[in-house]
Design a protein around this motif. Structure first.
Motif, PDB file in Angstrom:
ATOM      1  N   UNK A  55       0.820  -1.211   0.000  1.00  0.00           N
ATOM      2  CA  UNK A  55       0.000   0.000   0.000  1.00  0.00           C
ATOM      3  C   UNK A  55       0.856   1.264   0.000  1.00  0.00           C
ATOM      4  N   UNK A  56       2.177   1.093  -0.099  1.00  0.00           N
ATOM      5  CA  UNK A  56       3.150   2.188  -0.190  1.00  0.00           C
ATOM      6  C   UNK A  56       3.195   3.037   1.073  1.00  0.00           C
ATOM      7  N   UNK A  57       2.994   2.367   2.207  1.00  0.00           N
ATOM      8  CA  UNK A  57       3.137   3.052   3.495  1.00  0.00           C
ATOM      9  C   UNK A  57       4.622   3.218   3.784  1.00  0.00           C
ATOM     10  N   UNK A  58       5.019   4.442   4.153  1.00  0.00           N
ATOM     11  CA  UNK A  58       6.422   4.656   4.516  1.00  0.00           C
ATOM     12  C   UNK A  58       6.592   5.017   5.988  1.00  0.00           C
ATOM     13  N   UNK A  59       5.497   5.372   6.657  1.00  0.00           N
ATOM     14  CA  UNK A  59       5.581   5.767   8.066  1.00  0.00           C
ATOM     15  C   UNK A  59       4.361   5.264   8.825  1.00  0.00           C
ATOM     16  N   UNK A  60       4.593   4.700  10.002  1.00  0.00           N
ATOM     17  CA  UNK A  60       3.517   4.314  10.909  1.00  0.00           C
ATOM     18  C   UNK A  60       3.799   4.961  12.261  1.00  0.00           C
ATOM     19  N   UNK A  61       2.777   5.552  12.839  1.00  0.00           N
ATOM     20  CA  UNK A  61       2.877   6.112  14.181  1.00  0.00           C
ATOM     21  C   UNK A  61       2.165   5.157  15.130  1.00  0.00           C
ATOM     22  N   UNK A  77      12.273  -2.745   5.672  1.00  0.00           N
ATOM     23  CA  UNK A  77      13.195  -1.714   5.188  1.00  0.00           C
ATOM     24  C   UNK A  77      12.457  -0.551   4.527  1.00  0.00           C
ATOM     25  N   UNK A  78      11.140  -0.696   4.378  1.00  0.00           N
ATOM     26  CA  UNK A  78      10.367   0.320   3.680  1.00  0.00           C
ATOM     27  C   UNK A  78       9.543   1.205   4.622  1.00  0.00           C
ATOM     28  N   UNK A  79       9.277   0.694   5.819  1.00  0.00           N
ATOM     29  CA  UNK A  79       8.379   1.398   6.729  1.00  0.00           C
ATOM     30  C   UNK A  79       9.143   1.889   7.956  1.00  0.00           C
ATOM     31  N   UNK A  80       9.013   3.161   8.211  1.00  0.00           N
ATOM     32  CA  UNK A  80       9.582   3.759   9.425  1.00  0.00           C
ATOM     33  C   UNK A  80       8.494   3.786  10.495  1.00  0.00           C
ATOM     34  N   UNK A  81       8.806   3.246  11.650  1.00  0.00           N
ATOM     35  CA  UNK A  81       7.852   3.292  12.760  1.00  0.00           C
ATOM     36  C   UNK A  81       8.276   4.375  13.746  1.00  0.00           C
ATOM     37  N   UNK A  82       7.317   5.232  14.129  1.00  0.00           N
ATOM     38  CA  UNK A  82       7.573   6.287  15.095  1.00  0.00           C
ATOM     39  C   UNK A  82       6.892   5.909  16.403  1.00  0.00           C
ATOM     40  N   UNK A  83       7.695   5.681  17.441  1.00  0.00           N
ATOM     41  CA  UNK A  83       7.158   5.292  18.740  1.00  0.00           C
ATOM     42  C   UNK A  83       6.650   6.525  19.476  1.00  0.00           C
ATOM     43  N   UNK A  84       5.338   6.578  19.677  1.00  0.00           N
ATOM     44  CA  UNK A  84       4.701   7.767  20.258  1.00  0.00           C
ATOM     45  C   UNK A  84       4.430   7.581  21.747  1.00  0.00           C
ATOM     46  N   UNK A  85       3.944   8.651  22.375  1.00  0.00           N
ATOM     47  CA  UNK A  85       3.705   8.652  23.825  1.00  0.00           C
ATOM     48  C   UNK A  85       2.486   9.527  24.111  1.00  0.00           C
ATOM     49  N   UNK A  86       1.277   9.014  24.337  1.00  0.00           N
ATOM     50  CA  UNK A  86       0.799   7.636  24.223  1.00  0.00           C
ATOM     51  C   UNK A  86       0.084   7.440  22.897  1.00  0.00           C
TER      52      UNK A  86
END
Length: 588
Positions: free
Chosen positions: A18-24, A42-51
């Motif tokens: 689905x061409x996702x490059x970022x997940x929060x 290698x294609x998706x960057x995950x951003x660890x959020x709070x909360x």
């Protein structure tokens, strides 16, 4: 292409397709199986959020600036319910996001298992669609459908809730090559007859107004809108969600209408004989008392969502379609009508009249004898950062000042929580916008109340190298509520003092925003004098390797003007306390 893997691996693979490059997101028990293969992507960057709420608003910010579908992820129960506010916000403002949540194992469904919540049922009224997946084989198709639904037609949020056993089960991955969604066929092309009737009404009008909503930005129709406005010379008003859809610097732009709109925009709508509504929904904050709104006007209402047309105000010419398609066809119809039928509207007198109102009643404010005016802060940020910068805002007085005193020259330059009015939106939305627009300047214009709801995302920004700039408009109050208490409750300031200013308890600022910024690994600055204002903003602009927070200590009693009191007629707009209406009838 088929491949044997787990449901969790299938989910990550589907997101990559689905061409996702970022997940929060943030992990937890039910969604944990998905985090293991996500670690290897290698294609998706995950951003660890709070909360978890910090996952939804960044997904919105990312979607708003890029035009793509934003993605957030949370676990079951409280993780999922913490996303609800952001999902509702996206629903109200038509922002395309896909929220992926883990769910307890399907065998435990309905048993009140640990961290179980019926998030599909909870979110059904505030999503375009909600999926519950209990079979690993269904994951790729559901993800493909979710992204299609979120990003087409009227954009909006879609929830995908996946049971833990579906994530753990073995499956065969197949990415669908086509989708069949019975009942979901958004109409994008407008009906030609309706467009021609709209052109006829425009030519017959004497006082038309282009009433522009956020749908124009969603449809990437800003350039087409400018062509239409310049062709017809019809004055333009842009709603809170449409700021930037038409350049502020353009002569035809009368500003923002509504409760805190410009006098010119409000007067134009009230005195118009034809409203050409493009991607707007006749929201109560624009119309005021609905029965008195634009009483002399016929209505052309164009929207991609047929449910919006005639919902609040009956349309004389309803047009269902994508705003870009509608505006483009309308331009063709108007040109054809002028050349072939020699029928063309002349709105010179009306335009001159409205420009006179605009000149006579500009948006303005009085500077305090001592202290820093919040409006001045925002004006100087706009002047120094320029139209290349992107701005987010929380909700309250600072939101309205940011809507008025930043110069918006392009679409997707302004992000805010319009429909739901979510305090705490600015910082996480700015984080998402900064990731969507790397290398650019993103300012979060926030209030001291809003900032305290989501400032923990500064840790995320510092760790992930997301150099947003946060302007905290600190009046030590819940400012908009305090304004209402001043005007409506005889100055009885019940529970609106935040103790964040220099006069706080024991002469301590609680919290001290500069120290808080430093604790989060950001640069903290403070400004309480106009003499230091430009230098402080320029220092913030020079720092691009980490977030910057500026505590702007401003006058406490500044108010947002103009103002239409809730539930009253727009004719009663005030430009200052005890002054109403704003315009003289001889002006009109």
């Amino acid at each position: 292409m088929t491949e044997q893997l787990t449901g969790a691996q299938s989910l990550v693979r589907a997101l990559e397709h689905a061409e996702v490059d970022t997940i929060f997101g943030i992990p937890g028990g039910a969604i944990l199986p998905a985090y293991d293969p996500l670690f290897d992507s290698e294609k998706i960057r995950h951003i660890l959020v709070r909360p978890d709420q910090g996952a939804g608003h960044p997904a919105q910010g990312y979607a708003m600036v890029t035009g793509k579908v934003g993605v957030c992820m949370a676990t079951s129960g409280p993780g999922a319910t913490n996303l609800v506010t952001a999902i509702a916000d996206a629903h109200m403002d038509s922002v395309p996001i896909v929220a992926i949540t883990g769910q307890v194992a399907s065998a435990s469904n309905g048993s009140d298992a640990f961290q179980e919540a019926d998030i599909r049922g909870i979110t059904m009224p505030i999503t375009k669609h909600s999926f519950l997946v209990t079979n690993a084989d269904d994951i790729p198709l559901v993800i493909a459908e979710a992204f299609h639904i979120a990003g087409t037609g009227r954009p909006g949020p879609v929830l995908v809730d996946i049971s833990k056993d579906a994530l753990q089960a073995e499956t065969t991955f197949t990415w669908p090559t086509e989708l069949a969604l019975p009942g979901y066929r958004p109409t994008t092309r407008p009906h030609g007859k309706q467009v021609r009737e709209a052109a006829r009404l425009i030519a017959a009008a004497e006082r038309p107004v282009l009433y522009v909503g956020g749908g124009v930005i969603k449809a990437d129709a800003s350039a087409a809108l400018r062509v239409l406005a310049e062709l017809t010379q019809i004055p333009v008003v842009t709603t809170l969600m449409a700021r930037g859809a038409f350049p502020d610097s353009h002569e035809l732009h009368l500003g923002m209408p509504g409760m805190h709109g410009t006098v010119a925009a409000v007067a134009a709508l009230q005195k118009s004989d034809l409203l050409i509504s493009l991607g707007a929904r006749f929201d109560d904050r624009v119309t005021g008392q609905l029965s008195t709104f634009a009483p002399l006007a016929k209505i052309i209402h164009a929207d991609i969502d047929p449910a919006e047309i005639s919902k609040n105000r009956t349309a004389d010419v309803p047009i269902v379609g994508d705003c870009l398609e509608v505006i483009s066809d309308l331009v063709v119809a108007l040109k054809k009508q002028a050349t072939e039928d020699d029928v063309e509207g002349d709105f010179t007198a009306w335009k001159t009249q409205m420009l006179g109102i605009k000149a006579k009643y500009p948006v303005g404010y009085d500077k305090p004898e001592t202290g820093l005016a919040p409006q001045t802060v925002i004006e100087r940020i706009s002047a120094i950062a320029g139209p290349e910068a992107t701005y987010t805002a929380g909700v309250g007085q600072h939101q309205m000042w940011a809507a008025h005193y930043v110069d918006y020259e392009r679409p997707r330059q302004w992000l805010n929580s319009g429909g739901l009015g979510t305090m705490g939106y600015a910082v996480p939305a700015a984080m998402g916008a900064q990731i969507g627009l790397p290398g650019t300047v993103v300012w979060a214009i926030d209030g001291d109340g809003c900032f305290q709801m989501t400032n923990q995302e500064l840790a995320t920004c510092a760790i992930e190298g997301i150099p947003i700039k946060v302007a905290v408009i600190n009046n030590s109050s819940l400012g908009m509520v305090r304004q209402w208490q001043t005007l409506l409750y005889e100055g009885r300031y019940s529970n609106t003092d935040l103790n964040t200013g220099p006069e706080s308890i024991g002469a301590r600022r609680i919290p001290d925003f500069v120290k808080l910024a430093d604790a989060y690994g950001c640069v903290g600055l403070r400004c309480d004098s106009e003499a230091d204002l430009d230098a402080t903003i320029e220092k913030a602009m020079s720092i691009n390797d980490r977030p910057v927070v500026i505590d702007f200590v401003v006058e406490r009693d500044a108010m947002v003007w103009p103002m239409v009191h809730a539930g009253t007629s727009n004719d009663a707009i005030q430009i200052a306390r005890d002054l109403a209406p704003a315009w003289d009838e001889e002006d009109l």
